[in-house]
Design an enzyme around this catalytic site. Structure first.
Site, PDB file in Angstrom:
ATOM      1  N   TYR A  97     -12.984  -2.829  -8.782  1.00  0.00           N
ATOM      2  CA  TYR A  97     -11.944  -2.130  -8.020  1.00  0.00           C
ATOM      3  C   TYR A  97     -12.568  -1.113  -7.058  1.00  0.00           C
ATOM      4  O   TYR A  97     -12.226  -1.054  -5.869  1.00  0.00           O
ATOM      5  CB  TYR A  97     -10.974  -1.434  -8.986  1.00  0.00           C
ATOM      6  CG  TYR A  97      -9.920  -0.622  -8.278  1.00  0.00           C
ATOM      7  CD1 TYR A  97      -8.826  -1.250  -7.684  1.00  0.00           C
ATOM      8  CD2 TYR A  97     -10.026   0.770  -8.169  1.00  0.00           C
ATOM      9  CE1 TYR A  97      -7.860  -0.518  -7.009  1.00  0.00           C
ATOM     10  CE2 TYR A  97      -9.071   1.506  -7.501  1.00  0.00           C
ATOM     11  CZ  TYR A  97      -7.990   0.866  -6.927  1.00  0.00           C
ATOM     12  OH  TYR A  97      -7.042   1.595  -6.248  1.00  0.00           O
ATOM     13  N   ASP A 153       5.490  -9.054  -0.360  1.00  0.00           N
ATOM     14  CA  ASP A 153       4.996  -8.858  -1.731  1.00  0.00           C
ATOM     15  C   ASP A 153       5.005 -10.167  -2.480  1.00  0.00           C
ATOM     16  O   ASP A 153       5.842 -11.033  -2.214  1.00  0.00           O
ATOM     17  CB  ASP A 153       5.864  -7.821  -2.466  1.00  0.00           C
ATOM     18  CG  ASP A 153       5.119  -7.134  -3.601  1.00  0.00           C
ATOM     19  OD1 ASP A 153       4.651  -7.828  -4.529  1.00  0.00           O
ATOM     20  OD2 ASP A 153       4.999  -5.901  -3.562  1.00  0.00           O
TER      21      ASP A 153
HETATM   22  N1  LIG Z   1      -1.776   4.334  -8.361  1.00  0.00           N
HETATM   23  C1  LIG Z   1      -2.968   4.896  -8.141  1.00  0.00           C
HETATM   24  O1  LIG Z   1      -3.457   5.736  -8.908  1.00  0.00           O
HETATM   25  C2  LIG Z   1      -3.741   4.560  -6.897  1.00  0.00           C
HETATM   26  C3  LIG Z   1      -4.823   5.387  -6.529  1.00  0.00           C
HETATM   27  C4  LIG Z   1      -5.563   5.092  -5.403  1.00  0.00           C
HETATM   28  C5  LIG Z   1      -5.211   4.001  -4.633  1.00  0.00           C
HETATM   29  N2  LIG Z   1      -4.160   3.213  -5.006  1.00  0.00           N
HETATM   30  C6  LIG Z   1      -3.844   2.069  -4.168  1.00  0.00           C
HETATM   31  O2  LIG Z   1      -2.521   2.194  -3.704  1.00  0.00           O
HETATM   32  C7  LIG Z   1      -1.952   0.893  -3.537  1.00  0.00           C
HETATM   33  C8  LIG Z   1      -0.668   0.766  -4.337  1.00  0.00           C
HETATM   34  O3  LIG Z   1      -0.959   1.026  -5.691  1.00  0.00           O
HETATM   35  P1  LIG Z   1       0.187   1.099  -6.810  1.00  0.00           P
HETATM   36  O4  LIG Z   1      -0.351   1.967  -7.879  1.00  0.00           O
HETATM   37  O5  LIG Z   1       1.507   1.361  -6.185  1.00  0.00           O
HETATM   38  O6  LIG Z   1       0.151  -0.389  -7.352  1.00  0.00           O
HETATM   39  P2  LIG Z   1       1.300  -1.213  -8.099  1.00  0.00           P
HETATM   40  O7  LIG Z   1       0.566  -2.138  -9.010  1.00  0.00           O
HETATM   41  O8  LIG Z   1       2.338  -0.314  -8.675  1.00  0.00           O
HETATM   42  O9  LIG Z   1       1.927  -2.033  -6.895  1.00  0.00           O
HETATM   43  C9  LIG Z   1       1.121  -2.990  -6.226  1.00  0.00           C
HETATM   44  C10 LIG Z   1       2.044  -3.899  -5.443  1.00  0.00           C
HETATM   45  O10 LIG Z   1       1.227  -4.897  -4.841  1.00  0.00           O
HETATM   46  C11 LIG Z   1       1.804  -6.161  -5.110  1.00  0.00           C
HETATM   47  N3  LIG Z   1       0.754  -7.184  -5.122  1.00  0.00           N
HETATM   48  C12 LIG Z   1      -0.230  -7.356  -6.035  1.00  0.00           C
HETATM   49  N4  LIG Z   1      -0.982  -8.424  -5.712  1.00  0.00           N
HETATM   50  C13 LIG Z   1      -0.472  -8.931  -4.550  1.00  0.00           C
HETATM   51  C14 LIG Z   1      -0.804 -10.030  -3.719  1.00  0.00           C
HETATM   52  N5  LIG Z   1      -1.812 -10.845  -4.019  1.00  0.00           N
HETATM   53  N6  LIG Z   1      -0.079 -10.231  -2.598  1.00  0.00           N
HETATM   54  C15 LIG Z   1       0.968  -9.416  -2.286  1.00  0.00           C
HETATM   55  N7  LIG Z   1       1.349  -8.373  -3.049  1.00  0.00           N
HETATM   56  C16 LIG Z   1       0.634  -8.133  -4.174  1.00  0.00           C
HETATM   57  C17 LIG Z   1       2.476  -6.011  -6.463  1.00  0.00           C
HETATM   58  O11 LIG Z   1       3.468  -7.005  -6.689  1.00  0.00           O
HETATM   59  C18 LIG Z   1       3.054  -4.610  -6.354  1.00  0.00           C
HETATM   60  O12 LIG Z   1       4.327  -4.602  -5.747  1.00  0.00           O
HETATM   61  C19 LIG Z   1      -3.043  -0.099  -3.951  1.00  0.00           C
HETATM   62  O13 LIG Z   1      -3.796  -0.467  -2.816  1.00  0.00           O
HETATM   63  C20 LIG Z   1      -3.903   0.734  -4.872  1.00  0.00           C
HETATM   64  O14 LIG Z   1      -5.213   0.241  -4.993  1.00  0.00           O
HETATM   65  C21 LIG Z   1      -3.434   3.460  -6.121  1.00  0.00           C
END
Ligand SMILES: NC(=O)c1ccc[n+]([C@@H]2O[C@H](COP(=O)([O-])OP(=O)(O)OC[C@H]3O[C@@H](n4cnc5c(N)ncnc54)[C@H](O)[C@@H]3O)[C@@H](O)[C@H]2O)c1
Length: 251
Positions: free
Chosen positions: A155, A36
């Protein structure tokens, strides 16, 4: 039959959905690398304190060097690699806006982290997976790419790319015994969503209205699908996108 302990990298595994993934997989007896851009060591320490096998690596998935170092760290720590979970993405801190108000630089940042990141991490991981005689790549997509959700065009386009990438890479890696699948979550109350108040900005009806199971989705709703796709029993499933969203879209 007893579960074999696998070495698994989870990008973006320090918080949100990613941390739920790492914690669940570690509790199943797997050995985790939390990769991360922030908080990796702290997240690994939280798991180690529970007696679970986890190490943290500071990684920006849009850096080719970082992706290579991440795989080297996994192999140095555990002697090999069995699975890569491409979960890191930019999402919750994006502001909702019409497509013609998205600045070019913001578009590029989203594409670099959400679409190029999985590519660089897969490129780094595949030689190590081949050395193991096979493995798993699981990409975290989004149902927004299936629904065509408005006001986050970069996105949604990046997650459409993740689904297409999953299909084409599955064909390239089938003969290496490496499966490539995607999980498409629905809107989930992750750390990032809660911190940015995105759930309230999106609203109750948009979040739950179209679901068969009309409640909020939490990170724990996604962990079983990931564990299944990583399991030995899922070895003949590849190129697929599994929607985990309470029955909103049907693929
Ligand atoms: N939360 C939602 O509603 C949702 C819905 C559909 C898909 N997703 C997908 O699920 C996954 C997780 O989402 P989330 O809501 O837990 O996000 P979040 O923002 O809570 O967590 C994202 C994590 O990715 C890390 N990160 C960001 N940029 C980075 C980089 N360049 N290199 C390494 N790490 C990096 C952040 O530090 C964080 O720990 C993502 O792929 C997101 O697109 C989320």
């Amino acid at each position: 039959m007893a579960q074999v302990s696998k070495v698994i990298i989870v990008t973006g595994g320090a918080s949100g959905i990613g941390f739920a993934f790492t914690e669940h997989l570690a509790r199943l007896g797997h050995r985790l690398v939390i990769a991360d851009v922030r908080g990796a060591d702290e997240a690994a320490a939280r798991l180690s304190a529970q007696g679970l096998a986890a190490v943290g690596v500071a990684v920006d998935v849009s850096s080719e060097q970082d992706a290579a170092a991440m795989v080297e760290a996994a192999c140095a720590q555990y002697g090999g690699l069995d699975a890569l979970v491409n979960n890191a993405a930019v999402f919750a801190n994006l502001s909702l806006k019409p497509f013609d108000q998205i600045p070019k630089d913001e578009w590029m940042t989203v594409m670099q982290i959400n679409a190029m990141g999985p590519f660089l991490c897969a490129k780094a991981a595949v030689p190590a997976l081949r050395r193991q005689g096979g493995g798993r790549i699981i990409n975290i997509a989004s149902t927004t790419a299936i629904k065509g959700t408005p006001h986050m065009l970069h996105y949604v386009a990046s997650k459409g790319a993740v689904i297409a990438f999953t299909r084409a890479l599955a064909r390239e890696l089938g003969n290496d015994n490496i499966t490539v699948n995607a999980i498409a979550p629905g809107f989930t109350l992750s750390d990032g969503v809660l911190q940015n108040d995105l759930h309230n900005k999106i609203g109750d009806t948009a979040r739950k209205g179209a679901r068969s199971i009309q409640r909020d989705q939490v990170p724990g709703d996604l962990v079983g699908a990931l564990a299944f796709l990583i399991s030995d029993g899922a070895g003949f499933i590849t190129g697929q996108t599994l929607a985990v969203d309470g029955g909103s879209v049907f693929l």
